[in-house]
Design a protein around this motif. Sequence first.
Motif, PDB file in Angstrom:
ATOM      1  N   THR A 215      19.609 -78.548 -25.066  1.00 42.96           N
ATOM      2  CA  THR A 215      19.695 -77.149 -24.060  1.00 42.96           C
ATOM      3  C   THR A 215      18.913 -77.319 -23.298  1.00 42.96           C
ATOM      4  N   LYS A 216      17.649 -78.309 -22.986  1.00 43.85           N
ATOM      5  CA  LYS A 216      17.272 -78.276 -22.264  1.00 43.85           C
ATOM      6  C   LYS A 216      17.591 -79.531 -21.264  1.00 43.85           C
ATOM      7  N   THR A 217      18.158 -81.026 -21.797  1.00 43.33           N
ATOM      8  CA  THR A 217      19.745 -81.561 -21.548  1.00 43.33           C
ATOM      9  C   THR A 217      20.328 -81.068 -20.674  1.00 43.33           C
ATOM     10  N   HIS A 218      20.840 -79.606 -21.049  1.00 38.13           N
ATOM     11  CA  HIS A 218      22.367 -79.119 -20.570  1.00 38.13           C
ATOM     12  C   HIS A 218      22.016 -78.538 -19.353  1.00 38.13           C
ATOM     13  N   ARG A 219      20.717 -78.054 -19.275  1.00 40.23           N
ATOM     14  CA  ARG A 219      20.641 -77.105 -18.472  1.00 40.23           C
ATOM     15  C   ARG A 219      20.556 -75.818 -18.669  1.00 40.23           C
ATOM     16  N   ILE A 220      20.767 -75.098 -19.951  1.00 38.96           N
ATOM     17  CA  ILE A 220      21.136 -73.618 -20.777  1.00 38.96           C
ATOM     18  C   ILE A 220      19.255 -73.664 -20.931  1.00 38.96           C
TER      19      ILE A 220
END
Length: 342
Positions: free
Chosen positions: A48-53
């Motif tokens: 989620t952090k990597t995908h900016r969610i």
Amino acid sequence: MKREDIFFGILRSVMWGTETEVPAETDWRGVMNLAARQKCLHAFSVWTKTHRITTPYDKTLQPQMFMTMQRQVRLNHLAADVITLLAEHHIPATLIKGYSLAGLYPDPDTRDFGDVDIYVGEENYERAAEIVTEAFPEAHWHSALHGGIHYILVIDENLDRVVELHRVTMEMHDKKADALYQEFTHKYLGSSSRVGRSSVEWKGVELPVPPVAYNALYVFMHAWHHFESTGVGFRPLADWALCLHDAHEQLSEAEWQALCGEIDHILTALHMKTAWQTFGHVLVKALHLPSECFPLYTDSYQRRAERLQRQLLRDGHGGRPWKLNIQEIALMRRFPWERPER
């Protein structure tokens, strides 16, 4: 979209580096709770952090995620130190389990691990334990040297640095089957073995890891050990799927067929071929492992595999009530009238 579908979509994205659709109205509480039960929470936090969610749990999960990553750096240093120390004393050693599996993921940071597992074998076991214990005189705790399948050294009270030295990777209840499995282990991990030897580098130190052929069976056996006791999560199954895919990609056709034959022989001796193939159906259908990458694949156990998947989702990793063990594991064992293939 059901939370189970979102869970599997994100897990497959973590495993294969593919994209997945996450609806705006996602029930993140349900998805993250499911991920936690399946031992996948760290992977989902990184994803989620990597995908900016943004999720409602970022304030809690992101600091925890960074602390886990920092601990893994410390464990990387520890692994290099212990492997180097053992090499100086001419003791061959191989990193097994978590550390050796992280590199199979597109983003290794998604695969967390809590200790350093090192296989040294029966002949070097006691000496290796003495050497490592002497090297860390201020260690917080260590286990009895002769107990179980491994020796545990806890270096600090925060459990940030833990070493497990394994004399064997697994032990089977049946003596004949255990001898067969130990022969398989010695072939690939023994001190004189040159079969598919592999390593990864950390800060200039070559760290031996198991050959892909060995992990294809061992990671399943380790997952089965958890399933047989109190339940296994989907993270170990994701590990196993990636091991099988890696083996299929790296081995020649002749080597792959030879490995399939070895696995068939050992599973038949253990009376576990049905369980292997039932889990395999879950790997192919839920985790999208190509069926050609699964040795002995069959879809004959579809209904049993669907029941298994529901059980895995319900119980999670270590969450099955003890009283259900005998009843539920019976669903996975061979039926009494089944005979091992000759």
